[in-house]
Design an enzyme around this catalytic site. Structure first.
Site, mmCIF file in Angstrom:
data_model
loop_
_atom_site.group_PDB
_atom_site.id
_atom_site.type_symbol
_atom_site.label_atom_id
_atom_site.label_comp_id
_atom_site.label_asym_id
_atom_site.label_seq_id
_atom_site.Cartn_x
_atom_site.Cartn_y
_atom_site.Cartn_z
ATOM 1 C CG HIS A 12 -59.356 35.669 5.251
ATOM 2 N ND1 HIS A 12 -59.145 36.415 4.107
ATOM 3 C CD2 HIS A 12 -58.398 34.690 5.231
ATOM 4 C CE1 HIS A 12 -58.128 35.921 3.433
ATOM 5 N NE2 HIS A 12 -57.651 34.868 4.098
ATOM 6 C CD GLU A 13 -57.879 32.012 7.956
ATOM 7 O OE1 GLU A 13 -57.884 30.953 7.283
ATOM 8 O OE2 GLU A 13 -57.034 32.905 7.786
ATOM 9 C CG HIS A 28 -59.139 30.158 3.234
ATOM 10 N ND1 HIS A 28 -58.903 30.343 1.890
ATOM 11 C CD2 HIS A 28 -58.453 31.151 3.877
ATOM 12 C CE1 HIS A 28 -58.122 31.389 1.718
ATOM 13 N NE2 HIS A 28 -57.836 31.909 2.912
#
Length: 455
Positions: free
Chosen positions: A21-22, A25
């Site tokens: 997920h990170e 980003h």
């Protein structure tokens, strides 16, 4: 040992999903030219960190493992007045609204992409699962009333092809969610020697289902199982006292033929403290043995239920099939699976908000850890499937329009696109506080439900 395996499985799964997920980003932020100051797995106090890369980004592990974050150069969080112009051009709020949308959306999209890759890999490798062949439906169930028979093989539900039992269960859940609109489930079956038939389960039966429970059995749709053959016989149990032995085949009970393991188990559980007569086949010789199941209290609904037990192991398993697909079909199925699961998750949330589905369905870290341990003990395919499901849930939850989540920020930027100006700092502060309060409430509810399940 099971506790250790559960903890390891939980940490590996959650850690992987947070990192993916990170990374979404981080990679899109770098692609958009934004300077990344820190990449943290976990929240709170940093317990380990190192700096790498041309920007000397700090890669950290923090104390609280339930989450992570990417910290970018952002004028809202730090004083940037003294920074050189080259760094100011890489500050987050100075980017176009579309770049900011891309950076924020990249996290949830990375979770969806991971789920697609996991499902596609599993479909290409091949998944062994029970065939969609049915046992005789229990008397009075929706399936029995609709006309289903033993050995019917389900091939489609509402026009969607069914390849195995997991497909069958998934399509039943989809039909149950859609049943609120009055739509029943049209189920097409292949009946041995008779061709194809179509039966309909009414919307009324589907709307009564507990979607957190065994939805197929509740409808009378159970996996076809082999005849009951005994494995280990507990010497302290009622079965051993009655003379049952390993290798015995149960043929009938109280003169009624026993069709399979499920029917035998159900009949024994329904007869606590009552003598039943078993017709047994042992080494080709018929025997008749009376046995009285012992009563045992188990959790059921709001009060304990007494069921019968004779403490014997039943051997055999259902017909198994291996469903394998080529790369294109596997990827297509994976994309459709992720989309369907995401839509179903959103619908479930909507039905919770309207009161159509109980808030008991909200689960927290304890239940997720339990599922992680259980799936890891079953096998790698089961564990990867679990990771895919949680990855989808993580993506959907992060897209909810709740301040402090990615979806909340996307809502802000969508308003900016529509109005031509960013939301005010005062509005953002108030929304942030409300969002934190809502998340804390949801987490408390999830933990409460987890503890209630354990008790």
């Amino acid at each position: 040992m099971n506790l250790l395996q559960t903890l390891v499985a939980f940490v590996v799964a959650l850690g992987t999903l947070i990192v993916i997920h990170e990374l979404g980003h981080y990679l899109v932020a770098r692609w958009c030219g934004v300077k990344v100051l820190r990449f943290s797995v976990g929240m709170g106090r940093i317990v380990w960190s190192r700096r790498f890369g041309p920007d000397q980004t700090e890669w950290a592990i923090s104390a609280l493992p339930l989450g992570g974050y990417v910290k970018m150069l952002d004028a809202r969080d730090q004083d940037v007045a003294s920074l050189p112009e080259a760094d100011l051009r890489r500050e987050f709020t100075r980017q176009s609204v579309w770049k900011r949308i891309a950076i924020v959306a990249a996290g949830p999209l990375a979770n969806f992409l991971l789920a697609i890759l996991l499902y596609a890999g599993l479909y290409m490798h091949g998944i062994e699962e029970p065939a969609s062949r049915l046992a005789q439906p229990a008397q009075g169930t929706a399936a029995q009333l609709a006309g289903f028979k033993r050995d019917d093989t389900v091939v489609a539900i509402n026009g969607n092809a069914v390849a195995g039992w997991s497909d069958l269960r998934w399509q039943v859940i989809r039909a149950a969610v859609d049943a609120k609109d009055g739509q029943g489930a049209r189920i097409e079956v292949q009946r041995p020697g008779r061709g194809r038939f179509t039966f309909t389960l009414p919307a009324e039966a589907l709307t009564k289902l507990d979607l957190d429970g065994d939805v197929t059995t509740a409808l009378g749709l159970s996996i076809a199982l082999p005849p009951p053959v005994l494995g280990k016989v507990d010497p302290r149990g009622a079965g051993a006292r009655a003379g049952l032995r390993t290798g015995d085949t149960i043929v009938a009970m109280d003169g009624v033929p026993v069709q399979d393991i499920g029917a035998f188990t159900g009949a024994v559980r329904a007869a606590p403290g009552r003598e039943i007569v078993l017709d047994v086949l042992r080494d080709g010789r018929p025997l008749r043995l009376p046995v009285t199941p012992e009563g045992d209290n188990v959790k059921g609904g709001k009060a304990p239920v007494t069921v019968g037990k004779i403490k014997v192991e039943l051997l055999g398993r259902p017909d198994m099939i291996v469903v394998t697909d080529g790369p294109v079909r596997a990827t297509t199925k994976a994309v459709r699976k992720v989309w369907d699961t995401s839509v179903l998750t959103v619908r479930m949330i909507g039905r919770m908000l309207t009161g159509d589905v109980s808030w008991k369905n909200v689960t927290g870290p304890i239940t997720i850890a339990d599922y992680a341990g259980q799936s890891s003990r079953i096998g790698l395919a089961s564990y990867l499937t679990f990771m895919a499901v949680v990855s989808i849930s993580l993506g959907v939850m992060n897209l909810l329009p709740i301040p402090v989540l990615d979806g909340g920020h996307l809502l802000y930027y969508s308003l900016e696109v529509l109005t031509g100006r960013p939301v005010s700092e005062r509005f953002g502060e108030i929304a942030q506080r409300l969002g934190v309060g809502l998340l804390v409430t949801l987490m408390a509810l999830a933990v409460f439900n987890d503890v209630a399940r354990l008790m």
